[in-house]
Enzyme design. Structure first.
Site, PDB file in Angstrom:
ATOM      1  N   HIS A  44       8.012 -11.335   2.688  1.00  0.00           N
ATOM      2  CA  HIS A  44       7.829 -10.871   1.314  1.00  0.00           C
ATOM      3  C   HIS A  44       8.891 -11.500   0.386  1.00  0.00           C
ATOM      4  O   HIS A  44       9.739 -12.257   0.819  1.00  0.00           O
ATOM      5  CB  HIS A  44       7.877  -9.347   1.251  1.00  0.00           C
ATOM      6  CG  HIS A  44       9.140  -8.776   1.821  1.00  0.00           C
ATOM      7  ND1 HIS A  44       9.401  -8.778   3.170  1.00  0.00           N
ATOM      8  CD2 HIS A  44      10.217  -8.214   1.231  1.00  0.00           C
ATOM      9  CE1 HIS A  44      10.578  -8.216   3.376  1.00  0.00           C
ATOM     10  NE2 HIS A  44      11.097  -7.873   2.214  1.00  0.00           N
ATOM     11  N   THR A  47       8.022 -15.753  -3.024  1.00  0.00           N
ATOM     12  CA  THR A  47       7.954 -17.215  -2.883  1.00  0.00           C
ATOM     13  C   THR A  47       8.721 -17.695  -1.651  1.00  0.00           C
ATOM     14  O   THR A  47       9.640 -17.026  -1.172  1.00  0.00           O
ATOM     15  CB  THR A  47       8.588 -17.887  -4.121  1.00  0.00           C
ATOM     16  OG1 THR A  47       9.843 -17.254  -4.375  1.00  0.00           O
ATOM     17  CG2 THR A  47       7.694 -17.779  -5.342  1.00  0.00           C
ATOM     18  N   ARG A  48       8.343 -18.867  -1.163  1.00  0.00           N
ATOM     19  CA  ARG A  48       9.070 -19.546  -0.093  1.00  0.00           C
ATOM     20  C   ARG A  48       9.149 -21.028  -0.441  1.00  0.00           C
ATOM     21  O   ARG A  48       8.234 -21.570  -1.049  1.00  0.00           O
ATOM     22  CB  ARG A  48       8.343 -19.397   1.259  1.00  0.00           C
ATOM     23  CG  ARG A  48       8.345 -17.969   1.837  1.00  0.00           C
ATOM     24  CD  ARG A  48       9.732 -17.569   2.282  1.00  0.00           C
ATOM     25  NE  ARG A  48       9.804 -16.255   2.906  1.00  0.00           N
ATOM     26  CZ  ARG A  48      10.044 -15.107   2.260  1.00  0.00           C
ATOM     27  NH1 ARG A  48      10.193 -15.101   0.949  1.00  0.00           N
ATOM     28  NH2 ARG A  48      10.141 -13.974   2.922  1.00  0.00           N
ATOM     29  N   LYS A 260      15.084 -16.684  -8.979  1.00  0.00           N
ATOM     30  CA  LYS A 260      15.316 -16.116  -7.645  1.00  0.00           C
ATOM     31  C   LYS A 260      16.353 -16.963  -6.907  1.00  0.00           C
ATOM     32  O   LYS A 260      16.217 -18.184  -6.823  1.00  0.00           O
ATOM     33  CB  LYS A 260      13.997 -16.111  -6.869  1.00  0.00           C
ATOM     34  CG  LYS A 260      14.133 -15.633  -5.436  1.00  0.00           C
ATOM     35  CD  LYS A 260      12.781 -15.639  -4.724  1.00  0.00           C
ATOM     36  CE  LYS A 260      12.953 -15.711  -3.227  1.00  0.00           C
ATOM     37  NZ  LYS A 260      11.670 -15.752  -2.509  1.00  0.00           N
ATOM     38  N   HIS A 264      21.492 -18.322   2.364  1.00  0.00           N
ATOM     39  CA  HIS A 264      20.745 -18.626   3.585  1.00  0.00           C
ATOM     40  C   HIS A 264      21.722 -18.355   4.727  1.00  0.00           C
ATOM     41  O   HIS A 264      22.719 -19.062   4.872  1.00  0.00           O
ATOM     42  CB  HIS A 264      20.318 -20.095   3.530  1.00  0.00           C
ATOM     43  CG  HIS A 264      19.589 -20.587   4.743  1.00  0.00           C
ATOM     44  ND1 HIS A 264      18.503 -19.941   5.290  1.00  0.00           N
ATOM     45  CD2 HIS A 264      19.786 -21.697   5.517  1.00  0.00           C
ATOM     46  CE1 HIS A 264      18.056 -20.629   6.336  1.00  0.00           C
ATOM     47  NE2 HIS A 264      18.828 -21.682   6.499  1.00  0.00           N
ATOM     48  N   CYS A 308      15.162  -8.537   3.331  1.00  0.00           N
ATOM     49  CA  CYS A 308      14.201  -9.195   4.225  1.00  0.00           C
ATOM     50  C   CYS A 308      14.945  -9.502   5.533  1.00  0.00           C
ATOM     51  O   CYS A 308      16.169  -9.387   5.574  1.00  0.00           O
ATOM     52  CB  CYS A 308      13.783 -10.468   3.507  1.00  0.00           C
ATOM     53  SG  CYS A 308      12.359 -11.321   4.108  1.00  0.00           S
ATOM     54  N   LYS A 341       6.913 -22.074   5.713  1.00  0.00           N
ATOM     55  CA  LYS A 341       6.198 -23.308   5.327  1.00  0.00           C
ATOM     56  C   LYS A 341       5.324 -23.835   6.443  1.00  0.00           C
ATOM     57  O   LYS A 341       4.336 -24.507   6.215  1.00  0.00           O
ATOM     58  CB  LYS A 341       7.202 -24.370   4.859  1.00  0.00           C
ATOM     59  CG  LYS A 341       8.175 -24.795   5.937  1.00  0.00           C
ATOM     60  CD  LYS A 341       9.240 -25.768   5.456  1.00  0.00           C
ATOM     61  CE  LYS A 341      10.395 -25.134   4.754  1.00  0.00           C
ATOM     62  NZ  LYS A 341      11.167 -24.119   5.520  1.00  0.00           N
TER      63      LYS A 341
HETATM   64  C1  LIG Z   1      14.733 -13.745   2.613  1.00  0.00           C
HETATM   65  C2  LIG Z   1      13.947 -14.791   3.355  1.00  0.00           C
HETATM   66  C3  LIG Z   1      13.769 -16.029   2.778  1.00  0.00           C
HETATM   67  C4  LIG Z   1      13.073 -17.028   3.455  1.00  0.00           C
HETATM   68  N1  LIG Z   1      12.868 -18.226   2.843  1.00  0.00           N
HETATM   69  C5  LIG Z   1      12.090 -19.159   3.457  1.00  0.00           C
HETATM   70  C6  LIG Z   1      11.733 -20.342   2.769  1.00  0.00           C
HETATM   71  O1  LIG Z   1      12.115 -20.555   1.620  1.00  0.00           O
HETATM   72  N2  LIG Z   1      10.923 -21.235   3.418  1.00  0.00           N
HETATM   73  C7  LIG Z   1      10.466 -21.017   4.679  1.00  0.00           C
HETATM   74  O2  LIG Z   1       9.727 -21.866   5.204  1.00  0.00           O
HETATM   75  N3  LIG Z   1      10.782 -19.883   5.356  1.00  0.00           N
HETATM   76  C8  LIG Z   1      11.565 -18.948   4.764  1.00  0.00           C
HETATM   77  N4  LIG Z   1      11.872 -17.792   5.408  1.00  0.00           N
HETATM   78  C9  LIG Z   1      11.410 -17.582   6.776  1.00  0.00           C
HETATM   79  C10 LIG Z   1       9.984 -17.130   6.815  1.00  0.00           C
HETATM   80  O3  LIG Z   1       9.691 -16.278   5.738  1.00  0.00           O
HETATM   81  C11 LIG Z   1       9.733 -16.480   8.163  1.00  0.00           C
HETATM   82  O4  LIG Z   1      10.040 -17.425   9.187  1.00  0.00           O
HETATM   83  C12 LIG Z   1       8.290 -16.064   8.310  1.00  0.00           C
HETATM   84  O5  LIG Z   1       7.859 -15.342   7.195  1.00  0.00           O
HETATM   85  C13 LIG Z   1       8.167 -15.213   9.565  1.00  0.00           C
HETATM   86  O6  LIG Z   1       6.805 -14.887   9.748  1.00  0.00           O
HETATM   87  P1  LIG Z   1       6.363 -13.984  10.980  1.00  0.00           P
HETATM   88  O7  LIG Z   1       4.885 -14.019  10.996  1.00  0.00           O
HETATM   89  O8  LIG Z   1       7.108 -14.413  12.207  1.00  0.00           O
HETATM   90  O9  LIG Z   1       6.915 -12.525  10.621  1.00  0.00           O
HETATM   91  P2  LIG Z   1       6.255 -11.398   9.610  1.00  0.00           P
HETATM   92  O10 LIG Z   1       5.595 -12.099   8.476  1.00  0.00           O
HETATM   93  O11 LIG Z   1       7.308 -10.434   9.365  1.00  0.00           O
HETATM   94  O12 LIG Z   1       5.091 -10.804  10.484  1.00  0.00           O
HETATM   95  C14 LIG Z   1       5.268 -10.002  11.608  1.00  0.00           C
HETATM   96  C15 LIG Z   1       4.137  -8.977  11.573  1.00  0.00           C
HETATM   97  O13 LIG Z   1       4.078  -8.305  12.820  1.00  0.00           O
HETATM   98  C16 LIG Z   1       3.726  -6.965  12.552  1.00  0.00           C
HETATM   99  N5  LIG Z   1       4.075  -6.151  13.710  1.00  0.00           N
HETATM  100  C17 LIG Z   1       5.318  -5.989  14.223  1.00  0.00           C
HETATM  101  N6  LIG Z   1       5.282  -5.162  15.285  1.00  0.00           N
HETATM  102  C18 LIG Z   1       3.996  -4.813  15.459  1.00  0.00           C
HETATM  103  C19 LIG Z   1       3.323  -3.965  16.380  1.00  0.00           C
HETATM  104  N7  LIG Z   1       3.988  -3.317  17.357  1.00  0.00           N
HETATM  105  N8  LIG Z   1       1.988  -3.798  16.268  1.00  0.00           N
HETATM  106  C20 LIG Z   1       1.289  -4.437  15.280  1.00  0.00           C
HETATM  107  N9  LIG Z   1       1.898  -5.251  14.371  1.00  0.00           N
HETATM  108  C21 LIG Z   1       3.222  -5.440  14.460  1.00  0.00           C
HETATM  109  C22 LIG Z   1       4.503  -6.633  11.292  1.00  0.00           C
HETATM  110  O14 LIG Z   1       3.984  -5.515  10.621  1.00  0.00           O
HETATM  111  C23 LIG Z   1       4.358  -7.926  10.508  1.00  0.00           C
HETATM  112  O15 LIG Z   1       3.244  -7.879   9.626  1.00  0.00           O
HETATM  113  C24 LIG Z   1      12.569 -16.778   4.749  1.00  0.00           C
HETATM  114  C25 LIG Z   1      12.747 -15.525   5.342  1.00  0.00           C
HETATM  115  C26 LIG Z   1      13.414 -14.526   4.636  1.00  0.00           C
HETATM  116  C27 LIG Z   1      13.600 -13.186   5.285  1.00  0.00           C
END
Ligand SMILES: Cc1cc2nc3c(=O)[nH]c(=O)nc-3n(C[C@H](O)[C@H](O)[C@H](O)COP(=O)(O)OP(=O)(O)OC[C@H]3O[C@@H](n4cnc5c(N)ncnc54)[C@H](O)[C@@H]3O)c2cc1C
Length: 372
Positions: A44, A47-48, A260, A264, A308, A341
């Site tokens: 959330h 933006t990324r 924003k 990092h 986050c 990304k």
């Molecule tokens: C502040 C911040 C800035 C960032 N900036 C960048 C950027 O500029 N560029 C970039 O490329 N990356 C960036 N990143 C990294 C990137 O956002 C993350 O690597 C990516 O969003 C992770 O995605 P995910 O699917 O692994 O996790 P999430 O999107 O968190 O998804 C995990 C999902 O699993 C679900 N879940 C968990 N446990 C269970 C369960 N037991 N049962 C069912 N569902 C479950 C959760 O509800 C969630 O929806 C940033 C991260 C942060 C925190």
């Protein structure tokens, strides 16, 4: 019903995986404990950044190039604008990991880039004030992904391709059953031939042996009232700074909600379900200190903050692979604060793996430390 694949977690990676699997005609069930896109995980904050001259390692460059294609493809399929190329600058001392690494990737992959002096940066991008001994790697294709819209588009397309998506349903555990897997959730049981676990920061709940560190990260939005024109996307590229050996921060142009910025890394280690959501005064002072030094016109009224989570591996590279304990379980996570990304390309990689297709990329960096 026995699904071909059950996807656990529908954030950035899981929504993309569900989409790619369903577009290939596989019977897909996606489960999420919340209603994605939501503000409790890692995806959330509006933006990324996407960037191509990847300072972390050149092996990511072909993957991010494929991600660009897939984001554009998703824009076409969903009729939604998801990616805005603003250009990007990576700013630091010439021998910093950021500048050296970005130049190395750009040279190796023959990417278009320019090395700018501090005064050239100040002249071209007046919001940015690097110190005189800093330089910048400018790349034209970097830009901004609209994070919520990206997840929404992947989920909508997955649904259009007949994926079943169930929200507010928490996966509790799973166990092998015959030739497949039985998944136990807060609502009941589901059966699938394979499981894709993309639970973000919650991955450690299912794989406690993984050497992961969940890190709290704070995002800030400031007013640009002092000089709105210099923060417009046409004048202000996305910017990533290394101003000390271990200190990085980054910022965006104003896309409507303010300027924003965030550090990092450097955040507190946290437990996934008890992360502190309130922002401390000292954290605000810390980011204001960086702004005063490098982006002084953004040191204005605070508009918003959010918290986050990063899921970090020791080497800060991703983990993508099969669970050594159960070859029907695929894991993709631990994106160490730079994974968003890549989410469509990770979705594609997972779909390839689920169909036992040969890998398109060199993925050795991502499973050098096996998941367990
Ligand atoms: C502040 C911040 C800035 C960032 N900036 C960048 C950027 O500029 N560029 C970039 O490329 N990356 C960036 N990143 C990294 C990137 O956002 C993350 O690597 C990516 O969003 C992770 O995605 P995910 O699917 O692994 O996790 P999430 O999107 O968190 O998804 C995990 C999902 O699993 C679900 N879940 C968990 N446990 C269970 C369960 N037991 N049962 C069912 N569902 C479950 C959760 O509800 C969630 O929806 C940033 C991260 C942060 C925190």
């Amino acid at each position: 019903m026995i699904y071909d694949v059950i996807v656990v977690g529908l954030g950035a990676m899981g929504s993309a995986a569900a989409c790619h699997l369903a577009r290939r005609g596989m019977r897909v069930l996606g489960l999420d404990r919340f209603t994605p896109p939501h503000a409790y995980g890692s995806s959330h904050g509006e933006t990324r950044i996407i960037r191509e001259a990847y300072f972390e390692h050149p092996v990511y460059v072909p993957m991010v190039q494929r991600a660009y294609e897939l984001w554009r493809d998703l824009e076409q399929a969903s009729g939604t604008m998801l990616l805005r190329e603003t250009g990007g600058v990576m700013i630091g001392r010439p021998d910093s990991d950021l500048v050296k690494g970005a130049r190395h990737s750009a040279e190796l992959h023959r990417l278009r880039y320019q090395l700018l002096t501090a005064s050239e940066v100040r002249a071209q991008f007046p919001a940015l004030h690097p110190e005189n001994d800093m330089v910048a790697v400018w790349e034209p294709r970097a830009g901004v992904l609209l994070a919520d819209a990206c997840i929404t588009a992947h989920l909508a397309l997955a649904r259009r391709c007949d994926a079943e998506l169930r929200y507010e349903e928490s996966v509790l555990r799973w166990e092998p059953e015959g030739n497949g897997i039985c998944v136990l959730t807060s609502q009941g049981e589901h059966r699938g031939r394979q499981l894709v676990v993309t639970a973000g920061a919650w991955i450690s709940v299912f794989f406690p042996e993984l050497p992961l560190r969940i890190e709290r990260q704070v995002l800030f939005w400031f007013s640009d009232a002092g000089a709105p024109e210099i923060f417009a996307p046409e004048r202000c590229p996305v910017h990533l700074w290394q101003f000390d050996e271990h200190r990085f921060f980054y910022g965006f142009p104003n896309l409507g909600s303010g300027v924003k910025v965030a550090f990092h890394h450097g955040g507190q280690t946290t437990a996934v379900d008890t992360v502190q959501r309130e922002v401390e005064q000292t954290e605000l002072e810390d980011i204001r200190g960086a702004l005063r030094r490098f982006v002084p016109a953004a040191d204005q009224e605070l508009r918003a903050t959010t918290v986050c989570m990063y899921t970090n591996t020791p080497d800060e590279h991703f983990r993508i692979g099969r669970d050594p304990q159960n070859s029907r379980v695929l894991i993709a996570s631990a994106c160490s604060g730079h994974g968003f990304k890549f989410s469509p390309v990770v979705g594609e990689i997972l779909a390839d793996r689920a169909q036992s297709k040969p890998p398109r990329f060199d993925l050795s960096l991502f499973d050098t430390n096996p998941p367990r």
